[in-house]
Design a protein around this motif. Structure first.
Motif, short mmCIF file in Angstrom:
data_model
loop_
_atom_site.label_atom_id
_atom_site.label_comp_id
_atom_site.label_asym_id
_atom_site.label_seq_id
_atom_site.Cartn_x
_atom_site.Cartn_y
_atom_site.Cartn_z
N ASP A 138 91.41 37.98 37.13
CA ASP A 138 90.26 38.71 36.68
C ASP A 138 90.09 37.89 35.96
O ASP A 138 90.28 36.90 35.75
CB ASP A 138 90.22 40.26 36.43
CG ASP A 138 91.69 40.50 35.29
OD1 ASP A 138 91.83 39.75 34.29
OD2 ASP A 138 91.89 41.39 35.57
N GLU A 139 88.70 38.36 35.06
CA GLU A 139 88.31 37.35 34.06
C GLU A 139 88.80 37.59 32.23
O GLU A 139 88.63 36.52 31.93
CB GLU A 139 86.46 38.40 33.70
CG GLU A 139 85.78 38.88 34.32
CD GLU A 139 84.99 36.81 35.35
OE1 GLU A 139 85.39 36.05 34.23
OE2 GLU A 139 84.62 36.65 35.98
N ASP A 192 83.34 40.52 30.07
CA ASP A 192 82.77 41.60 31.36
C ASP A 192 82.03 40.61 31.69
O ASP A 192 81.21 40.43 30.99
CB ASP A 192 83.52 42.70 31.96
CG ASP A 192 85.10 42.95 32.36
OD1 ASP A 192 85.23 41.89 32.90
OD2 ASP A 192 84.84 43.97 32.47
#
Length: 638
Positions: free
Chosen positions: A30-31, A377
Motif C-alpha cells: 500500500d501507499e 493516500d
C-alpha cells in the motif's frame, strides 16, 4: 507491475520494473510501503539490461548485488524473478540493518533544498525543445515556477534553490548525452540512461536534495511526468517540464503526497496542485487542498482539531471562523481565525480565490471538505459548501455547514460542525474565543487607562489581559459605561464597576490575564462602549504614548479600538493621548449578520498549450530510505 518499481542504491540509481512477482505480493503493498520497503529474493534472480542479461546467485539481497552487473549501458532495466524463487518484503524500520550505508536525507516539507536539473540528449541528437538557459529560467527565475510557488505557498518555509555545479550549462542545469538513441524508449529507460550518463560525467546525484530529469520528445512517456514517492527524483516529458503545475505536482510526490481526486477520477480536484488541470508555464498561481495543507504543516499554528470540540462535554460542537491561505500569509495571523480544520479523516478549508491562490482552478470561494485517510493516500474532494448548500454529512453522523462568508480584513467563512444526534444551528455561539491585541510596544505607564471600543458585529466581551510593569500581587478594577467617556474622566458616578479582582501579575513583556467577567458585556453592531482598567494598590499598568485621543488605533473584523487616556489614582489625573496595552477577549453569538459573499479577484485566464493533455499515470515508484526577554527601561514620567 506498471505502478511499482524497484530503485537501486548501489550506485547507478536505476529504476527497475518487476517481472515474475506474484500479484498477491503486489496486492499486499500500500501507499505506506512506497520508499519504505526492501525486496529480497531467496534464490536466483535475473537482472536484465536489454540486450545484456546477468544471473545473480542464490540467497541474494537485490540491494547487495554485484555492481558490475549494472555497469553496461543498456536499453531496458528489469528484474526477472526465476521460477522457484522465494520473494519477501522487509518493511519499515526492519530494513535498517541492510542499508545504513545508503541512507538518504529525510523527506521534509520545510527548509532550503538544492535542486539539480538534468537536460537529456540522446545519441541520435534528440534533445528537449527548451535550452538549458530556458529550463533554468522556467524552474527557478521566471514569473511563476517551482521555486517561487513553493516559497509563496509555504510562507517561506520550503524553498527549492538552484544547485551550483561546475559542469552546468546554465544555473542548476547540466547537459548529458546518452550512449543510445531514446527514440521509442520508455520513460524509465530515459531516466536510467541519463543517470548513467550523469555518473560518467563525474556528477553524483546523491549530493543534491532533488534531481529533475528532462527527456527529449522522442521518449514514449505516457504522461506529463512521473516521480518517486517519496523520494528525490522526478522525470519530465519534453513538452511539460516548464509547466508550474507539473513541477509542483511531481515534487509533491517526492515529498510523499499522492494525487488529489474528485468524483471518480483521482486527478480531478482542481483546488490542489496534486490534481492535473492546467498545463501552462506561468500559471496557475494556487496551492494545495485542505488535506495536503494540513500534512505539509505550513499553517499548523492555525490548525484546529475539531474532534476535540465535538468530544468536549461542555461544548459538543464546533463553530468558528476560517480564512484563506492568502489572508493567513499576508494579512491576518490572529489566532481568532483557522486555516485548516480536521474531523477524523476529513479536512476543511476556505478556498478563497485571492493573492497566492488567485488562479485556483476549482471551487473558488467555497469551503471545501476533503477526505484523506492517511498522509500518503489519495485525497478526495467530497463537498463544496456555501450558505445555500445546507449541511454535509460525513462518517459518524457529523454534519459540516457553512453559516456565512464575509468580505473584510480578513475575508472569512463561519463554519458549524455538529453531531446530528445533537443538532446545532448557526445562531449558536462561536466555540472559540476571539481577541483583539492592541500593542505591547509600551513606553510609559501609570495606574490605569480609559479607552473606547466600537463593535462592527454583535459580540460579547468576556475578559481582558493586562500589561504590568513589575510582577507582583495587585488589585485590579474594571469599569464600563455606554458610549464615549469624554466628560467622565473624573466622575466615578457615570461608570459601572464590572469586576474587582486580585491577580499575580507577570513582569513587563508578558500579558497577565484577568478572570472572566461575571457577566459578559454585550455590544450590538455599531455600538460604542468605554472601559476603564486600573490598579488599586501601587501596580503600574504599561501603556504607549498616542498620536491623538479618539483615533482608531487597531481593529479586526469585529471590533475597533481607539486611543484613550492614562490615569493616576482612581479617578484622578488624566494624561492624553495614551494607548492601553493589552488584549480584549470576546465571542460572537452566531448568526444575525447579513452574508456578504466575497468578490473574486479577477485573474487573466491562462492560455493552454495546443497539445492534448496527457493521461497521467499514478506515481508509486519507491525510493531508497532516508539517511541519516528583555529588561525594561526606567519608566518616564506619565
Amino acid at each position: 507491475n506498471n505502478g511499482w518499481r524497484c530503485e537501486d542504491t548501489w550506485g547507478t540509481n536505476g529504476v527497475y520494473s518487476l517481472d515474475g512477482i506474484s500479484s498477491e505480493l503486489i496486492d499486499s503493498l500500500d501507499e505506506s510501503d512506497a520508499g519504505n520497503t526492501i525486496l529480497t529474493i531467496s534464490s536466483a534472480v535475473r537482472v536484465i539490461h536489454m540486450p545484456n542479461v546477468a544471473t545473480v546467485g542464490a540467497s541474494t539481497n537485490i540491494m547487495a548485488a554485484d555492481a558490475s552487473v549494472f555497469a553496461t549501458v543498456n536499453e531496458e532495466y528489469k528484474i526477472k524473478i526465476l521460477p522457484g524463487a522465494s520473494v519477501s518484503l522487509i518493511r519499515g524500520n526492519n530494513r535498517r540493518g541492510l542499508q545504513e550505508q545508503n541512507d538518504r536525507r529525510l523527506i521534509t516539507s520545510t527548509g532550503n533544498k538544492k535542486v539539480l536539473v538534468v537536460r537529456i540528449t540522446d545519441a541520435a541528437g534528440n534533445a528537449p525543445t527548451k535550452t538549458a538557459a530556458q529550463l533554468s529560467d522556467d524552474i527557478f527565475y521566471d514569473a511563476l515556477n517551482l521555486k517561487k510557488q513553493y516559497t509563496i505557498c509555504s510562507g517561506g518555509l520550503l524553498n527549492f534553490d538552484p544547485a551550483t555545479i561546475s559542469q552546468q550549462s546554465a544555473p542548476a542545469v547540466v547537459d548529458v548525452t546518452t550512449a543510445l538513441s531514446l527514440s521509442g524508449a520508455s520513460r524509465d529507460t530515459c531516466r536510467n540512461q541519463a543517470s548513467t550518463a550523469l555518473s560518467n560525467k563525474g556528477v553524483s546525484s546523491s549530493v543534491y536534495d532533488y534531481v529533475m530529469y528532462v527527456c527529449p520528445e522522442v521518449v514514449s512517456f505516457g504522461a506529463a511526468a512521473y516521480a518517486s514517492k517519496p523520494g528525490t527524483w522526478s522525470a519530465y516529458h519534453n513538452l511539460y517540464a516548464s509547466d508550474v503545475l507539473v513541477q509542483m505536482h511531481e515534487v509533491g510526490h517526492n515529498l510523499g503526497f499522492h494525487h488529489s481526486g474528485k468524483g471518480d477520477y483521482e486527478y480531478n480536484d482542481r483546488t490542489c496542485m496534486m490534481g492535473a488541470h492546467d498545463y501552462s508555464d506561468d500559471s496557475p498561481r494556487m496551492c494545495f487542498n485542505a488535506a495536503k495543507s494540513w500534512h505539509f504543516g505550513w499553517y499548523s499554528n492555525r490548525h484546529v482539531d475539531i474532534d476535540q470540540s465535538l468530544n468536549n462535554p461542555s461544548k459538543g460542537y464546533f463553530h468558528g471562523l476560517f480564512i484563506g491561505i492568502d489572508d493567513y500569509l499576508n494579512t491576518q495571523t490572529s489566532s481568532n481565525y483557522n486555516v485548516v480544520g480536521k474531523v477524523g479523516s476529513f479536512y476543511i478549508m476556505y478556498n478563497r480565490k485571492k493573492g497566492v491562490n488567485s488562479q485556483v482552478q476549482g471551487d473558488a470561494d467555497l469551503v471545501t471538505v476533503i477526505e484523506q485517510p492517511s498522509e500518503g493516500d489519495i485525497s478526495w474532494n467530497r463537498a463544496q459548501l456555501d450558505e445555500t448548500t445546507g449541511g454535509f454529512s460525513i462518517t459518524g453522523g457529523i454534519v459540516i455547514q457553512v453559516c456565512q462568508r464575509r468580505s473584510g480584513a480578513p475575508d472569512d467563512a463561519r463554519v458549524l460542525v455538529y453531531n446530528s444526534a445533537s443538532p446545532r444551528t448557526c445562531s449558536d455561539a462561536l466555540t472559540n474565543t476571539l481577541f483583539l491585541l492592541t500593542t505591547m510596544q509600551d513606553n510609559n505607564g501609570a495606574d490605569g487607562n480609559m479607552f473606547e471600543v466600537k463593535a462592527k458585529n454583535q459580540l460579547q466581551i468576556t475578559s481582558f489581559d493586562v500589561h504590568f510593569q513589575i510582577g507582583g500581587s495587585y488589585e485590579v478594577r474594571v469599569y464600563t459605561m455606554a458610549g464615549k467617556y469624554a466628560g467622565s474622566e473624573t466622575n466615578q458616578n457615570n461608570w459601572t464597576l464590572l469586576q474587582t479582582t486580585t491577580v499575580q501579575a507577570n513582569s513587563a513583556g508578558t500579558l497577565t490575564p484577568l478572570p472572566a467577567l461575571g457577566t459578559p458585556v454585550s455590544l450590538s453592531a455599531g455600538e460604542t462602549r468605554s472601559f476603564y482598567i486600573t490598579t488599586m494598590n501601587g501596580g503600574t499598568i504599561r501603556y504607549t504614548n498616542g498620536a491623538s485621543e479618539g483615533n482608531v488605533f487597531t481593529q479586526d473584523s469585529n471590533l475597533i479600538f481607539f486611543e484613550g487616556v492614562g490615569k493616576r489614582d482612581l479617578f484622578g489625573s488624566t494624561f492624553t493621548p495614551r494607548v492601553w496595552n493589552g488584549r480584549i477577549q470576546y465571542v460572537l453569538p452566531g448568526g444575525g449578520s447579513p452574508t456578504t459573499v466575497p468578490t473574486p479577484v479577477p485573474t487573466p485566464k491562462p492560455t493552454p498549450r495546443p497539445t492534448p493533455v496527457p493521461t497521467p499515470v499514478p506515481t508509486k515508484s519507491p525510493t531508497p530510505p532516508p539517511t541519516p526577554v528583555p529588561t525594561m527601561p526606567p519608566t518616564p514620567p506619565p
